[in-house]
Design a protein around this motif. Structure first.
Motif, PDB file in Angstrom:
ATOM      1  N   LYS A 267       0.810  -1.518   0.032  1.00 30.84           N
ATOM      2  CA  LYS A 267      -0.338  -0.073  -0.510  1.00 30.84           C
ATOM      3  C   LYS A 267       1.207   1.336   0.220  1.00 30.84           C
ATOM      4  CE  LYS A 267      -3.019   2.670   3.227  1.00 30.84           C
ATOM      5  NZ  LYS A 267      -4.202   3.155   2.415  1.00 30.84           N
ATOM      6  N   GLY A 268       1.950   1.423   0.954  1.00 31.28           N
ATOM      7  CA  GLY A 268       2.351   2.628   1.252  1.00 31.28           C
ATOM      8  C   GLY A 268       3.623   2.733  -0.055  1.00 31.28           C
ATOM      9  N   ALA A 269       4.184   1.599  -0.859  1.00 33.84           N
ATOM     10  CA  ALA A 269       5.273   2.094  -2.016  1.00 33.84           C
ATOM     11  C   ALA A 269       4.140   1.852  -2.878  1.00 33.84           C
ATOM     12  CB  ALA A 269       5.695   0.782  -2.066  1.00 33.84           C
ATOM     13  N   HIS A 270       3.371   1.607  -3.008  1.00 32.71           N
ATOM     14  CA  HIS A 270       2.286   1.891  -4.296  1.00 32.71           C
ATOM     15  C   HIS A 270       1.980   3.263  -3.841  1.00 32.71           C
ATOM     16  CE1 HIS A 270      -1.841   2.092  -6.501  1.00 32.71           C
ATOM     17  NE2 HIS A 270      -0.716   2.050  -7.505  1.00 32.71           N
ATOM     18  N   LEU A 271       1.727   3.741  -3.425  1.00 33.43           N
ATOM     19  CA  LEU A 271       0.934   5.673  -3.593  1.00 33.43           C
ATOM     20  C   LEU A 271       2.470   6.008  -3.545  1.00 33.43           C
ATOM     21  CD1 LEU A 271      -0.798   5.515   0.433  1.00 33.43           C
ATOM     22  CD2 LEU A 271      -1.819   6.069  -2.133  1.00 33.43           C
ATOM     23  N   ALA A 272       3.086   5.972  -2.782  1.00 30.91           N
ATOM     24  CA  ALA A 272       3.987   6.624  -2.904  1.00 30.91           C
ATOM     25  C   ALA A 272       5.103   6.780  -4.577  1.00 30.91           C
ATOM     26  CB  ALA A 272       5.890   6.515  -2.048  1.00 30.91           C
ATOM     27  N   ALA A 273       4.716   5.550  -5.431  1.00 28.72           N
ATOM     28  CA  ALA A 273       5.362   5.584  -6.562  1.00 28.72           C
ATOM     29  C   ALA A 273       4.538   6.552  -7.101  1.00 28.72           C
ATOM     30  CB  ALA A 273       4.713   4.240  -6.940  1.00 28.72           C
ATOM     31  N   HIS A 274       3.127   6.561  -7.526  1.00 30.65           N
ATOM     32  CA  HIS A 274       2.490   7.387  -7.382  1.00 30.65           C
ATOM     33  C   HIS A 274       2.365   9.317  -7.497  1.00 30.65           C
ATOM     34  CE1 HIS A 274      -0.346   4.951 -10.611  1.00 30.65           C
ATOM     35  NE2 HIS A 274       0.119   3.911  -9.685  1.00 30.65           N
ATOM     36  N   GLY A 275       2.833   9.284  -6.254  1.00 32.05           N
ATOM     37  CA  GLY A 275       3.271  10.726  -5.895  1.00 32.05           C
ATOM     38  C   GLY A 275       2.031  10.962  -5.041  1.00 32.05           C
TER      39      GLY A 275
ATOM     40  N   GLU B 117       2.258  16.015  -0.612  1.00 32.85           N
ATOM     41  CA  GLU B 117       2.559  16.459  -1.569  1.00 32.85           C
ATOM     42  C   GLU B 117       4.108  17.177  -2.083  1.00 32.85           C
ATOM     43  OE1 GLU B 117       0.592  20.310  -0.448  1.00 32.85           O
ATOM     44  OE2 GLU B 117      -1.520  18.944  -0.254  1.00 32.85           O
ATOM     45  N   SER B 118       4.921  16.957  -1.662  1.00 35.37           N
ATOM     46  CA  SER B 118       6.087  16.598  -1.702  1.00 35.37           C
ATOM     47  C   SER B 118       6.786  15.527  -2.421  1.00 35.37           C
ATOM     48  CB  SER B 118       7.538  16.287  -0.162  1.00 35.37           C
ATOM     49  OG  SER B 118       8.427  17.116  -0.522  1.00 35.37           O
ATOM     50  N   GLN B 119       7.494  15.729  -3.093  1.00 32.97           N
ATOM     51  CA  GLN B 119       8.340  15.063  -4.776  1.00 32.97           C
ATOM     52  C   GLN B 119       8.837  14.111  -3.928  1.00 32.97           C
ATOM     53  OE1 GLN B 119       6.563  13.771  -6.626  1.00 32.97           O
ATOM     54  NE2 GLN B 119       7.763  12.280  -7.661  1.00 32.97           N
ATOM     55  N   ARG B 120       9.734  15.262  -3.215  1.00 32.13           N
ATOM     56  CA  ARG B 120      11.084  14.107  -2.644  1.00 32.13           C
ATOM     57  C   ARG B 120      10.487  13.114  -1.157  1.00 32.13           C
ATOM     58  NH1 ARG B 120      15.655  19.173  -1.739  1.00 32.13           N
ATOM     59  NH2 ARG B 120      15.812  19.436  -3.658  1.00 32.13           N
ATOM     60  N   LEU B 121       9.785  13.318  -0.650  1.00 30.67           N
ATOM     61  CA  LEU B 121       9.427  12.285   0.241  1.00 30.67           C
ATOM     62  C   LEU B 121       8.686  11.084  -0.457  1.00 30.67           C
ATOM     63  CD1 LEU B 121       8.475  11.778   3.069  1.00 30.67           C
ATOM     64  CD2 LEU B 121       6.409  13.066   3.282  1.00 30.67           C
ATOM     65  N   ASN B 122       7.270  11.452  -1.033  1.00 30.59           N
ATOM     66  CA  ASN B 122       7.912  10.722  -2.588  1.00 30.59           C
ATOM     67  C   ASN B 122       8.342   9.414  -2.390  1.00 30.59           C
ATOM     68  OD1 ASN B 122       4.473  11.156  -1.804  1.00 30.59           O
ATOM     69  ND2 ASN B 122       4.116  12.481  -3.416  1.00 30.59           N
ATOM     70  N   VAL B 123       9.386  10.051  -3.229  1.00 32.18           N
ATOM     71  CA  VAL B 123      10.584   8.973  -3.668  1.00 32.18           C
ATOM     72  C   VAL B 123      11.361   8.097  -2.526  1.00 32.18           C
ATOM     73  CG1 VAL B 123      12.679   9.351  -4.757  1.00 32.18           C
ATOM     74  CG2 VAL B 123      11.045  10.724  -5.869  1.00 32.18           C
ATOM     75  N   PHE B 124      11.343   9.210  -1.514  1.00 35.53           N
ATOM     76  CA  PHE B 124      12.231   8.341  -0.355  1.00 35.53           C
ATOM     77  C   PHE B 124      11.283   7.646   0.214  1.00 35.53           C
ATOM     78  CE2 PHE B 124      12.656   8.343   4.456  1.00 35.53           C
ATOM     79  CZ  PHE B 124      13.788   7.570   4.932  1.00 35.53           C
ATOM     80  N   ALA B 125      10.229   8.027   0.179  1.00 35.56           N
ATOM     81  CA  ALA B 125       8.910   6.659   0.450  1.00 35.56           C
ATOM     82  C   ALA B 125       8.936   5.479  -0.168  1.00 35.56           C
ATOM     83  CB  ALA B 125       7.712   7.027   1.362  1.00 35.56           C
TER      84      ALA B 125
ATOM     85  N   LEU C 124       9.773   2.320   1.498  1.00 34.33           N
ATOM     86  CA  LEU C 124       8.425   1.339   2.132  1.00 34.33           C
ATOM     87  C   LEU C 124       8.979   0.031   0.802  1.00 34.33           C
ATOM     88  CD1 LEU C 124       5.618   3.818   2.890  1.00 34.33           C
ATOM     89  CD2 LEU C 124       7.323   2.182   4.164  1.00 34.33           C
ATOM     90  N   GLY C 125       9.212   0.457  -0.366  1.00 31.85           N
ATOM     91  CA  GLY C 125       8.976  -0.540  -2.175  1.00 31.85           C
ATOM     92  C   GLY C 125      10.998  -1.711  -1.567  1.00 31.85           C
ATOM     93  N   GLU C 126      11.602  -0.749  -1.220  1.00 34.68           N
ATOM     94  CA  GLU C 126      13.093  -1.212  -1.722  1.00 34.68           C
ATOM     95  C   GLU C 126      13.469  -1.809   0.082  1.00 34.68           C
ATOM     96  OE1 GLU C 126      16.640  -0.018  -4.143  1.00 34.68           O
ATOM     97  OE2 GLU C 126      15.171  -0.308  -4.862  1.00 34.68           O
ATOM     98  N   LEU C 127      13.835  -1.284   0.471  1.00 34.71           N
ATOM     99  CA  LEU C 127      14.439  -1.261   2.459  1.00 34.71           C
ATOM    100  C   LEU C 127      13.055  -2.862   2.710  1.00 34.71           C
ATOM    101  CD1 LEU C 127      17.067  -0.440   4.563  1.00 34.71           C
ATOM    102  CD2 LEU C 127      15.430   1.235   5.229  1.00 34.71           C
ATOM    103  N   ALA C 128      12.089  -1.184   3.159  1.00 35.29           N
ATOM    104  CA  ALA C 128      11.046  -2.822   3.507  1.00 35.29           C
ATOM    105  C   ALA C 128      10.508  -3.741   2.700  1.00 35.29           C
ATOM    106  CB  ALA C 128       9.981  -2.105   4.116  1.00 35.29           C
TER     107      ALA C 128
END
Length: 357
Positions: free
Chosen positions: A101-109, A113-121, A125-129
């Protein structure tokens, strides 16, 4: 075979061809449906929504995922079978909330609202976790699947087909191997991009080490026991993960690159929502379960916003005579068991979008 939906009928005309036939009935004219017009209605709701509606609800669910993951580790430290099993399920649930759920939302931005936060998440969430490459995931999901949903050779979900596997093995056994296959698929996706591959392998290895370390020191498991616990907990939602990814696109009209219909027709005919799946809504996110049609039409909306705009989207689609595809999880599962050979082994027929006078 013919399947009727509103002013539409889906007709198989041969082994490799099918038609989506539609007829305008009064004001129910699919040609008058406009994604721009629908988008204006959706954006009006978004602008009137608070930060809590746009992002806060989903952040709370992600926080619950962290609580479940660490709470599960604590429960696993107890020797009582019920507590230990509860800990394993809690860990698995937390893992899938964060990694899917988290990585999917982040991938779509759609996480902030912060793009940097989305990329970090997306990376965290997706790669590290989650042990899956965020770069490869972005390429196949954002750049291919969404722009070319149900277009044969592009976003046709063919990566989820394994025609060499027998029906019951694929549907009920193979998905339990998702925790093992996920890092291997990451390597395959990044093969040849050596710097990205090296970074991904290091990140995944670090995430697995941290997870293993926490299980040893919080749960008191042996090194081998912690490894087994990791695999088992990450497989908890392996079955629905594979099922959801095939249920919502495969078996629906597939189009050729040359004759794909306009976007609103492509997304309404080629995407399906799963009804009455509350647990899956929480674990995978509404945009992947009960609001998948809305997600494909407006992919930058958060899960909660997809749910909020759903009545408007559904009413607009139906008012224009377009199909609004819905089914239950068990209904779709039964269909796939029955039609496994046709839908998962054979090549899908090329569909033509045909208007009738």
């Amino acid at each position: 075979a013919t399947e009727v939906c509103a002013t539409f009928s889906y007709v198989t005309t041969g082994a490799s061809h099918a038609e989506v036939r539609w007829r305008a009935v009064g004001s129910r004219d699919p040609n008058k449906a406009s994604l721009v017009e629908l988008g204006e209605k959706v954006q009006k709701i978004v602008r009137a929504s608070s930060w809590w509606d746009r992002y806060g609800v989903d952040w709370c669910i992600l926080l619950a995922g962290f609580v479940l993951a660490f709470g599960g580790m604590y429960l696993a430290s107890h020797h009582h079978p019920l507590l230990f099993t509860s800990g394993l399920v809690a860990c698995g649930t937390g893992h899938w909330i964060l990694a899917n759920k988290g990585a999917h939302l982040a991938a779509h931005g759609a996480l902030a609202e912060s793009q940097r936060l989305n990329v970090f998440a997306q990376w965290f969430l997706g790669e590290l976790a989650g042990s899956f490459t965020y770069r490869g995931g972005f390429d196949i999901h954002i750049k291919v699947h969404h722009p070319h949903t149900n277009v044969i050779g592009l976003g046709d979900s063919s990566s989820f087909r394994a025609p060499f596997l027998p029906k019951y093995v694929y549907m009920f056994c193979a998905p339990l191997l998702v925790p093992v296959l996920t890092p291997l698929v990451s390597v395959q996706l990044l093969w040849g991009q050596w710097a990205a591959l090296l970074s991904c392998v290091f990140t995944i290895a670090t995430g697995l080490y941290v997870n293993h370390y926490l299980l040893v020191h919080i749960s008191g498991l042996s090194a081998l026991g912690a490894a087994a616990f990791m695999l088992a907990s990450r497989a908890v939602f392996g079955l629905p993960y594979i099922h959801v990814n095939i249920f919502q696109h495969i078996g629906l009209p597939m189009y050729s690159k040359e004759e794909r219909p306009k976007r609103i027709h492509l997304m309404t005919t080629g995407v399906l929502n799963l009804r009455r799946a509350a647990v899956l809504d929480w674990v995978f996110g509404r945009s992947l379960i009960s609001c998948h049609v809305e997600h494909h039409l407006f992919p930058t909306l958060s899960d909660n916003m997809c749910h909020k705009v759903r009545p408007v989207v559904r009413d607009y689609i139906r008012a224009h005579g377009l199909p609004y595809n819905e089914d239950t999880y068990m209904g779709r599962l039964w269909l796939f068991v029955q039609k496994y050979e046709e839908w998962m082994v054979q090549l899908p027929p090329i569909t033509h979008f045909v208007g009738l006078q």
